[in-house]
Design an enzyme around this catalytic site. Structure first.
Site, mmCIF file in Angstrom:
data_model
loop_
_atom_site.group_PDB
_atom_site.id
_atom_site.type_symbol
_atom_site.label_atom_id
_atom_site.label_comp_id
_atom_site.label_asym_id
_atom_site.label_seq_id
_atom_site.Cartn_x
_atom_site.Cartn_y
_atom_site.Cartn_z
ATOM 1 N N TYR A 221 0.800 -1.234 0.000
ATOM 2 C CA TYR A 221 0.000 0.000 0.000
ATOM 3 C C TYR A 221 0.826 1.273 0.000
ATOM 4 O O TYR A 221 0.285 2.352 -0.068
ATOM 5 C CB TYR A 221 -0.961 0.005 1.194
ATOM 6 N N LYS A 222 2.157 1.162 0.109
ATOM 7 C CA LYS A 222 3.004 2.364 0.141
ATOM 8 C C LYS A 222 3.353 2.769 -1.287
ATOM 9 O O LYS A 222 2.462 3.132 -2.050
ATOM 10 C CB LYS A 222 4.227 2.097 1.019
HETATM 11 C C1 LIG Z 1 4.987 0.181 6.818
HETATM 12 C C2 LIG Z 1 5.935 -0.807 7.362
HETATM 13 C C3 LIG Z 1 5.472 -2.019 7.887
HETATM 14 C C4 LIG Z 1 3.979 -2.259 7.985
HETATM 15 O O1 LIG Z 1 3.629 -3.537 8.304
HETATM 16 P P1 LIG Z 1 2.085 -3.957 8.185
HETATM 17 O O2 LIG Z 1 2.065 -5.362 8.590
HETATM 18 O O3 LIG Z 1 1.666 -3.710 6.772
HETATM 19 O O4 LIG Z 1 1.294 -3.070 9.081
HETATM 20 C C5 LIG Z 1 6.404 -2.949 8.337
HETATM 21 N N1 LIG Z 1 7.743 -2.674 8.271
HETATM 22 C C6 LIG Z 1 8.206 -1.512 7.777
HETATM 23 C C7 LIG Z 1 9.675 -1.271 7.712
HETATM 24 C C8 LIG Z 1 7.318 -0.537 7.322
HETATM 25 O O5 LIG Z 1 7.776 0.619 6.855
#
Ligand SMILES: *Cc1c(COP(=O)(O)O)cnc(C)c1O
Length: 411
Positions: A221-222
């Site tokens: 989603y990023k």
């Molecule tokens: C955004 C991010 C996550 C997010 O994990 P989710 O399981 O999608 O909430 C994990 N690790 C890093 C380094 C991130 O930047």
């Protein structure tokens, strides 16, 4: 002295400019948060409509075969693989980044049974560390988590280290590791490496295979623009496929799920890392978003990202030098990902004032204003306009309003 007119000329010559129209961007918004939630690709709207109305609505359960829903995690995984330098058959889209980290840690540790140390970075994204902590309790085998000096990872590596788990691009200051060099240092002492590509995939060129990486995870989603809660992905290098034993041994990773055998037998290859039924709607949006990224030339994207980075800092120097902002992260653009951060003691209310004026970034505790730089839909003039708003918010003291100091649940 940089002028807006000069930046408009840069935009006029930008080979990536046409991509902007492929995204839905709200009128008047300057979106500098694509590192946290990518915007909506217009094609995703059409694709979701087809999946909902035709594939779900009309074709119903036949879609698992007819529209190859069942093949989606691997098909999409191979496409993501092209963005991160992974040959086909080593990536699947599945689950969340947190869960995939757990799956990979649990697969990696038994491959180094006589070693009890996991090395990471204190400044890593918290969920990554929490996953290690939770797994250590669950295993009860005396593992410990060791924090490395981010500027000298090798100093923390020795013959006790089973796994080195690092985030390639730091979420706070955008510092980026030399993946090949760090991987080699870990291998030289017999450790395995898990790379978190949450802030790398779709943002910077990545070459997992060439770097000799063992495992990787990343976020949908990023920078991949897959939509809120989009599935994540994971990578296991082919040389490890036969050895990895999935801890979440689900039926989707079984060698023959539709034999309905009561005994688990892992599928050959990367498919064994799947667990349960894929979220078809979310996967469909992510697939369209990844297809869009694959159309763009990654070298041109990287060049523009670095130009945006330098421009951002230059504009802060030129327009906002008296307001007490401190730039973070390496000055060497080749050691940075695709976001920029400023620290300021009043970072939270300043960011709320910006968002109120349609300049959307985010805030990371304790004092970081963070801005994502996304070459496919940002124009150089957008940075000019964003910094002009920042200057106005500071010069007028508009940030100093009580309403901007109330902390929301999500910052
Ligand atoms: C955004 C991010 C996550 C997010 O994990 P989710 O399981 O999608 O909430 C994990 N690790 C890093 C380094 C991130 O930047």
């Amino acid at each position: 002295m940089i002028t807006r007119a000069e930046l408009a000329a840069w935009d006029a010559q930008d080979s990536l400019a046409s991509f902007r129209d492929r995204f839905h961007l709200p009128d008047g918004v300057i979106y500098l948060d694509g590192n946290s939630l990518g915007p909506l690709p217009k094609a995703a709207v059409d694709r979701l409509q087809t999946v909902v109305n035709t594939e779900w609505g009309e074709d119903l359960i036949r879609s698992w075969n007819k529209n190859d829903w069942i093949g989606q995690p691997q098909r999409l995984g191979d496409k993501i693989g092209r963005l991160i330098g992974a040959a086909p058959g080593q990536v699947v889209a599945a689950d969340s980044t947190s869960i995939n980290l757990y799956k990979l840690l649990a697969a990696a540790l038994p491959m180094r049974r006589d070693r009890k140390v996991i090395v990471s970075q204190r400044d890593n994204f918290p969920t990554d560390l929490y996953m290690v902590q939770g797994l250590m309790v669950q295993l009860g085998q005396g593992h410990t988590l060791r924090y490395a000096d981010p500027n000298d990872i090798a100093a923390s590596l020795d013959s006790d280290v089973a796994v080195l788990m690092l985030t390639h691009v730091n979420y706070r200051d955008a510092q980026m590791y030399d993946m090949a060099a760090v991987t080699k240092a870990a291998h030289d002492c017999g450790a395995l490496v898990i790379w978190d590509l949450a802030h790398s995939a779709g943002a910077v060129p990545v070459s997992l295979d060439a770097a000799g990486a063992d495992f990787a995870v990343g976020c949908g989603y990023k920078f991949l623009n897959g939509g809120p809660g989009a599935p994540a992905f994971l990578y296991v290098a082919e040389r490890h496929h036969a050895e990895v034993r999935p801890v979440l041994a689900g039926w989707m990773g079984h060698a023959a799920p539709f034999d309905f055998s009561s005994d688990y037998a892992p599928a050959p290859g990367i498919k064994r890392m799947l667990c349960g039924t894929p979220p078809v709607l979310s996967m469909s949006a992510l697939e369209v978003a990844v297809d869009l990224l694959l159309e763009a030339d990654i070298a041109a994207t990287r060049t523009k990202s670095q130009r945006l980075t330098q421009l951002f800092f230059d504009l802060v120097d030129q327009e906002c030098s008296t307001f007490g902002f401190v730039s973070t992260g390496p000055s060497d653009l080749d050691r940075r990902g695709s976001q920029v951060s400023l620290t300021h003691p009043e970072g939270y209310p300043i960011m709320q004032a910006l968002i109120d004026r349609n300049v959307i970034g985010d805030f990371r505790a304790p004092d970081i204003l963070r801005f994502g730089l996304t070459p496919l839909y940002l124009r150089y003039v957008d940075l000019w306009d964003a910094i002009a708003v920042l200057k106005e918010v500071m010069a007028t003291g508009a940030w100093d309003a009580p309403a901007y100091k109330v902390r929301a649940a999500v910052t």
